[in-house]
Design a protein around this motif. Structure first.
Motif, PDB file in Angstrom:
ATOM      1  N   ASP A 109      48.750  46.292  41.203  1.00 30.71           N
ATOM      2  CA  ASP A 109      48.437  45.145  41.943  1.00 30.71           C
ATOM      3  C   ASP A 109      49.804  44.424  42.566  1.00 30.71           C
ATOM      4  OD1 ASP A 109      47.730  42.529  43.045  1.00 30.71           O
ATOM      5  OD2 ASP A 109      47.155  41.829  41.121  1.00 30.71           O
ATOM      6  N   ALA A 158      47.613  36.996  38.717  1.00 31.80           N
ATOM      7  CA  ALA A 158      48.732  37.835  38.836  1.00 31.80           C
ATOM      8  C   ALA A 158      49.458  37.912  37.426  1.00 31.80           C
ATOM      9  CB  ALA A 158      49.700  37.704  39.890  1.00 31.80           C
ATOM     10  N   ASN A 201      44.469  35.412  41.973  1.00 36.48           N
ATOM     11  CA  ASN A 201      43.807  36.175  40.846  1.00 36.48           C
ATOM     12  C   ASN A 201      45.101  36.034  39.542  1.00 36.48           C
ATOM     13  OD1 ASN A 201      41.813  37.159  42.208  1.00 36.48           O
ATOM     14  ND2 ASN A 201      43.002  38.423  43.390  1.00 36.48           N
TER      15      ASN A 201
END
Lengths: 350, 266
Positions: free
Chosen positions: B160, A84, A82
């Motif tokens: 994240d 990051a 994804n």
């Protein structure tokens, strides 16, 4: 070898994620690790990147043992699934990050960030935030960030998964162009066999924590070493028969000639769907049978037929179509089907 | 269509009533603080700045205010300094039992403040911390910690972790990762946590009554004022206090959301 992985074993409790993996990647080579989810490919990538420490085995980068080195000491550029990207930093700050961590002088950082953004065709986007970019553009920023510091190795972890098909195809070619241009040694992870065939110098097919086969895309497709590779890479008809005196008895086709030197006993034969011909085209084929069409699927440049052979078993045939061609067969129709024996491949470890 | 409009009007009315409920005290306090009368009377008979003047002229009010700002500031620093690393541990640790500890971190909110006060009084008396402003700050830190843990852990759970791996892979050491990647993205949670820590201390009365002794914090001084003399000074102080909180709130939204919103609209 730029990257050598030697006898890597990684266990998570009772699960063996990697069961003794050996792999060499040459300088400037684009090597793809292809496997289904759970095959251990991501664990292997993390081991190379330094996020996983293997239980056994060694990782060598440019001849240096980095098995226990932390990620930041490995000089490996990585593009995550994804991306990051850091959402609180601008595109330019994202790309500058690895250079700043290496304490490069300010003017060098500036110059190399501009160069890297030009490389991925995002000049003028430096001041934007990642969220203001499209998925494809974010992907390219992640790529620029991964290559800007001149890494020894580029790791790509399913980087195209979140993109639509058209965009994915154009980015695949762009990544390949960039990789060639920079002569970057690259390890690419994917479960998409088509992607693997398009991009790779070599492909390593993984299953259940082991590498099944390594080879050039064409070689792997034509001469798979195992049943798994034959099945996973492309579409396949795997026919089980028994060999005796240079011939194999295959249900539906009778006795077909085998390559010289094939010992007697059980064999698994791979017959790619595009090797089959039907109806009038089948008449010219040395090996013939007959079958009922169960299903036809129109695919544009070709049609796919699923057939039940008289004498048992099913095969998949893929027939090339020109725009003016009528449909090759109707469902329920019984037609002749045939192939040339040289298109048969004996799967060594069937 | 019609139905939706009706329900929107009803919802608007409801919101309006709740706001009235929230703001009514202000509508009473503010006029009283400007009253010409010498006792609490509503509506005020005339206008005067005298109660603000009295507040500013009385060193005991000013001392209490400065002390409260000091206490609340130290409390904020302590709560953040202890709470943020604690939250990282609670959210990130894979040790067994961490889940239970996570719940326990909210205990100071659940335990009645008066019980906490009595318990701390005993300890502080032995340590001779009664009447010291930093003693009150330490006690307030206990009350403020749950806010920090709850707010920052919410932020941290939404973060994240792949970004930390990415940063490590790009050459960052772990202090650089925390400082440059993780904390900046937690900024809204951090600013909210600091704000609530500050306010919870600045406004706290019960612990201050037990522990501050003769060196009073502002809420304690206000309480004493009500007990002893009851004059509109307390209304003036309240208004000033509200203004201070409003300024802090303004700063919070400026710094807390800046990271997320201003750049989108740029």
């Amino acid at each position: 070898m730029e990257l050598s992985v030697k006898g890597i074993v990684r266990r998570f409790g009772p699960v063996t994620a990697l069961g003794g993996v050996d792999l060499d990647v040459a300088e400037g080579e684009f090597l793809t690790i292809l496997g289904p989810s759970g095959s251990g490919k991501t664990t292997l990538l993390k081991t190379v990147a330094g996020f996983e420490i293997p239980d056994e085995g060694r990782v060598l980068l440019g001849g240096e043992d980095v098995t226990l080195a932390p990620p930041r000491r490995r000089d490996v550029g990585m593009v995550f699934q994804n991306y990051a990207l850091f959402p609180h930093m601008s595109v330019a700050q994202n790309v500058a990050f690895p250079l700043e961590m290496r304490r490069r002088p300010r003017d060098e950082v500036k110059r190399r960030v501009i160069e890297a953004l030009r490389l991925v065709e995002l000049e003028g986007y430096g001041d934007r935030l990642p969220r203001q970019l499209s998925g494809g553009q974010q992907q390219r920023v992640a790529l620029a960030r991964a290559v800007v510091f001149g890494p020894r190795l580029l790791l790509l972890d399913e980087p195209f998964g979140a993109l639509d098909r058209k965009l994915r195809e154009s980015l695949q070619l762009e990544v390949r162009r960039l990789q060639r241009q920079l002569r970057l040694t690259t390890l690419f992870i994917t479960h998409d066999q088509e992607e693997a065939l398009i991009m790779s110098d070599r492909i390593a097919v993984m299953d259940k924590g082991r590498i099944e086969q390594v080879g050039a895309p064409g070689d792997l497709y034509a001469h798979p070493a195992t049943r798994f590779v034959a099945d996973f890479l492309g579409e396949s008809n795997l026919l089980d028969g028994s060999a005796s005196a240079g011939h194999a008895a295959i249900p539906g086709f009778g006795a077909v000639p085998l390559p010289a030197g094939q010992p007697d006993g059980g064999v698994t034969l791979l017959l790619r769907p595009e090797a089959l011909r039907i109806a009038a085209d089948a008449a010219a084929m040395p090996c013939r049978g007959q079958g009922k069409v169960l299903e036809t699927v129109f695919l544009g440049q070709s049609a796919k037929l699923r057939m039940a052979l008289d004498g048992g078993g099913e095969v998949l045939a893929r027939l090339p179509l020109r725009p003016s061609d009528p449909p090759p067969a109707r469902e329920g129709e019984t037609v002749a089907v045939g192939f040339a024996p040289e298109d048969l491949h004996v799967v060594p470890r069937g | 269509m019609r139905r939706r409009r009706v329900s929107q009007i009803l919802l608007g009315l409801f919101a309006g009533l709740v706001f009235l409920f929230l703001l009514l005290p202000l509508a009473v306090v503010f006029p009283i603080s400007l009253s010409s009368a010498s006792y609490l009377q509503f509506p005020p008979p005339g206008f005067s700045w005298q109660w603000y003047q009295r507040y500013l002229d009385d060193p005991s009010w000013i001392d209490a205010t400065i002390r409260s700002v000091k206490v609340a500031s130290l409390c904020t620093v302590l709560a953040m300094g202890l709470g943020v690393p604690l939250t990282f541990f609670l959210v990130r640790s894979r040790l067994p039992g961490v889940r239970v500890l996570d719940r326990l971190a909210a205990a100071p909110i659940i335990v009645p403040t008066i019980i906490l006060s009595i318990a701390l009084y005993g300890v502080f008396a032995r340590l001779q911390l009664i009447g010291e402003w930093y003693g009150v700050a330490v006690a307030h830190t206990v009350l403020a910690l749950p806010f920090v843990v709850i707010l920052v852990s919410a932020g941290l759970r939404g973060f994240d972790e792949a970004q930390e791996q990415a940063a490590a892979g790009l050459g960052a050491s772990w202090p650089a990762i925390i400082w440059r990647v993780t904390l900046p993205q937690l900024r809204p949670s951090l600013v909210s946590a600091a704000f609530l820590s500050f306010i919870s201390s600045f406004d706290e009365l019960v612990l201050a009554m037990f522990l501050s002794g003769a060196s009073m914090t502002l809420p304690k001084k206000m309480f004493d004022n009500i007990m002893m003399e009851i004059d509109p000074t307390i209304a003036a102080v309240s208004v000033l206090q509200i203004l201070l909180v409003a300024v802090a709130l303004g700063l919070t939204s400026l710094f807390g959301r800046g990271a997320l919103t201003t750049t989108i609209t740029r």
